[in-house]
Scaffold this motif. Structure first.
Motif, PDB file in Angstrom:
ATOM      1  N   PHE A 161       0.862  -1.179   0.000  1.00 34.50           N
ATOM      2  CA  PHE A 161       0.000   0.000   0.000  1.00 34.50           C
ATOM      3  C   PHE A 161       0.903   1.235   0.000  1.00 34.50           C
ATOM      4  CE2 PHE A 161      -3.382  -2.581   2.507  1.00 34.50           C
ATOM      5  CZ  PHE A 161      -3.800  -3.178   1.329  1.00 34.50           C
ATOM      6  N   ARG A 162       0.782   2.069  -1.009  1.00 34.03           N
ATOM      7  CA  ARG A 162       1.764   3.123  -1.259  1.00 34.03           C
ATOM      8  C   ARG A 162       1.909   4.123  -0.111  1.00 34.03           C
ATOM      9  NH1 ARG A 162       0.241   6.307  -6.323  1.00 34.03           N
ATOM     10  NH2 ARG A 162      -1.203   7.237  -4.824  1.00 34.03           N
ATOM     11  N   ASP A 163       0.809   4.663   0.362  1.00 35.01           N
ATOM     12  CA  ASP A 163       0.881   5.730   1.365  1.00 35.01           C
ATOM     13  C   ASP A 163       0.565   5.261   2.781  1.00 35.01           C
ATOM     14  OD1 ASP A 163       1.463   7.703  -0.580  1.00 35.01           O
ATOM     15  OD2 ASP A 163      -0.658   7.784  -1.131  1.00 35.01           O
ATOM     16  N   PHE A 164       0.334   3.949   2.935  1.00 31.94           N
ATOM     17  CA  PHE A 164      -0.030   3.454   4.258  1.00 31.94           C
ATOM     18  C   PHE A 164       0.447   2.011   4.411  1.00 31.94           C
ATOM     19  CE2 PHE A 164      -3.062   2.155   7.665  1.00 31.94           C
ATOM     20  CZ  PHE A 164      -2.793   3.180   8.556  1.00 31.94           C
ATOM     21  N   SER A 165       1.733   1.832   4.255  1.00 33.61           N
ATOM     22  CA  SER A 165       2.276   0.478   4.299  1.00 33.61           C
ATOM     23  C   SER A 165       2.311  -0.061   5.729  1.00 33.61           C
ATOM     24  CB  SER A 165       3.683   0.441   3.702  1.00 33.61           C
ATOM     25  OG  SER A 165       4.560   1.222   4.478  1.00 33.61           O
ATOM     26  N   ILE A 166       2.202  -1.363   5.835  1.00 38.35           N
ATOM     27  CA  ILE A 166       2.258  -2.050   7.121  1.00 38.35           C
ATOM     28  C   ILE A 166       3.383  -3.069   7.071  1.00 38.35           C
ATOM     29  CG2 ILE A 166       1.018  -3.623   8.671  1.00 38.35           C
ATOM     30  CD1 ILE A 166      -1.574  -2.235   7.795  1.00 38.35           C
ATOM     31  N   ARG A 167       4.287  -3.002   8.031  1.00 38.32           N
ATOM     32  CA  ARG A 167       5.427  -3.918   8.061  1.00 38.32           C
ATOM     33  C   ARG A 167       5.069  -5.175   8.838  1.00 38.32           C
ATOM     34  NH1 ARG A 167       9.677  -2.606  10.796  1.00 38.32           N
ATOM     35  NH2 ARG A 167       8.851  -0.879  12.002  1.00 38.32           N
ATOM     36  N   PHE A 168       5.666  -6.277   8.433  1.00 43.52           N
ATOM     37  CA  PHE A 168       5.487  -7.541   9.140  1.00 43.52           C
ATOM     38  C   PHE A 168       6.804  -7.929   9.799  1.00 43.52           C
ATOM     39  CE2 PHE A 168       1.813  -7.536   6.499  1.00 43.52           C
ATOM     40  CZ  PHE A 168       0.866  -8.275   7.202  1.00 43.52           C
ATOM     41  N   SER A 169       6.709  -8.361  11.049  1.00 38.63           N
ATOM     42  CA  SER A 169       7.897  -8.683  11.839  1.00 38.63           C
ATOM     43  C   SER A 169       7.908 -10.159  12.208  1.00 38.63           C
ATOM     44  CB  SER A 169       7.913  -7.836  13.117  1.00 38.63           C
ATOM     45  OG  SER A 169       8.931  -8.271  13.988  1.00 38.63           O
ATOM     46  N   GLU A 170       9.105 -10.742  12.186  1.00 40.37           N
ATOM     47  CA  GLU A 170       9.272 -12.118  12.638  1.00 40.37           C
ATOM     48  C   GLU A 170       9.354 -12.189  14.159  1.00 40.37           C
ATOM     49  OE1 GLU A 170       9.129 -14.795  10.699  1.00 40.37           O
ATOM     50  OE2 GLU A 170       8.782 -13.465   8.978  1.00 40.37           O
ATOM     51  N   ASP A 171       9.607 -11.044  14.795  1.00 38.61           N
ATOM     52  CA  ASP A 171       9.707 -10.983  16.259  1.00 38.61           C
ATOM     53  C   ASP A 171       8.862  -9.820  16.754  1.00 38.61           C
ATOM     54  OD1 ASP A 171      10.358 -11.189  18.909  1.00 38.61           O
ATOM     55  OD2 ASP A 171      12.470 -10.620  18.685  1.00 38.61           O
TER      56      ASP A 171
END
Length: 296
Positions: A161-171
């Protein structure tokens, strides 16, 4: 094809996520009150000078149960009463919780959902009406798997999502404990002192107490460079008022039981000093009781 994203909770964060994600997803906001539902459906969400069209339905009604992901954005103390409603969604629907603290983790074990995600967000948002919100600072959102697994295509869509990205974490717990340290130190202090975040840096006595609280909490949270991180947040949000400060000011229930109480329990279990956090916890609980009396 746009993903179908349901958002449970029509508070500041719920409305903010709905507005920002509406450009990339088919968004449905699940709320408790018919008045708010009607306003959202007819007038949309007003963020600053912009308006975003969204669909809203009542959480207690049985429509719109088919979602690719359900974001739960209510306050931590409201989660338990949502159990029956969340259980009406298909167990294959992934649930993502953005509640503060870690007090709700035991409760999550009772849910039948196959996939559960935990998340944190640092967006600063204030709700000024049933459909009106104001942003006090753009932040980041991070999600991580607590149970099950998330569809790879959906996960990729979220990160793009260009202006509202969400990161995913392994921890994700590393990020959760980092935010827990920040909240446990800043929220109760600013609430009791009735000051914005920056005052915890500019006032020498306040800052000394802040440092002692961080040192005490970090005995069990183990956040690397914890004091520097907390003070950086105070600096970057100097004019902002913490959510707990606003809750106390407006005589609302706080999230002290989700933020400070779990840290106290960890400290007690390890036989470590908890003097400062115990005092903050007791004083905030006292504030809640006094405010409850005024509302009677």
């Amino acid at each position: 094809m746009k993903p179908k994203i349901g958002i449970v909770g029509g508070g500041a964060i719920g409305l903010y996520f709905a507005a920002q994600l509406s450009a990339y997803a088919d968004v449905t906001i699940f709320v408790r009150r018919a008045e708010q539902q009607a306003k959202l459906n007819t007038e949309g969400i007003k963020l600053g000078t912009k308006t975003f069209s969204v669909k809203s339905t009542l959480i207690q009604e049985q429509d719109s149960r088919k979602q690719d992901l359900l974001l739960v954005t209510v306050k931590s103390y409201q989660l338990a009463e949502l159990t029956s409603q969340l259980e009406t969604f298909p167990k294959e629907t992934p649930l993502a919780f953005l509640a503060n603290g870690i007090g709700h983790l035991k409760w999550l074990e009772e849910l039948s959902a196959e996939t559960i995600l935990l998340g944190i967000t640092s967006h600063g948002v204030v709700r000024t009406g049933d459909r009106e919100i104001e942003s006090s600072g753009k932040g980041e959102t991070e999600l991580g798997i607590w149970r099950g697994e998330l569809d790879k295509q959906l996960k990729n869509q979220f990160t793009q999502f260009r202006d509202f990205s969400i990161r995913f974490s392994e921890d994700i717990f590393k990020a959760i404990y980092r935010k827990l340290l920040i909240n446990a130190a800043i929220n109760p202090l600013t609430a009791l002192l009735n000051v914005p975040n920056g005052s915890l840096l500019t006032n020498k006595e306040f800052n000394n107490f802040l440092r002692e609280v961080v040192q005490e909490a970090n005995q069990v949270l183990h956040v690397e460079n914890g004091l520097e991180i907390v003070e950086e947040i105070c600096q970057n949000t100097a004019s902002n008022w913490s959510s707990m400060a606003m809750d106390v000011l407006h005589k609302r229930q706080t999230e002290i039981d989700a933020i400070v109480l779990p840290v106290l329990e960890l400290l007690t279990h390890e036989g470590l000093s908890a003097e400062k956090l115990t005092m903050l916890y007791q004083l905030i609980k006292g504030k809640e009781r006094e405010n409850a009396k005024l509302d009677d």
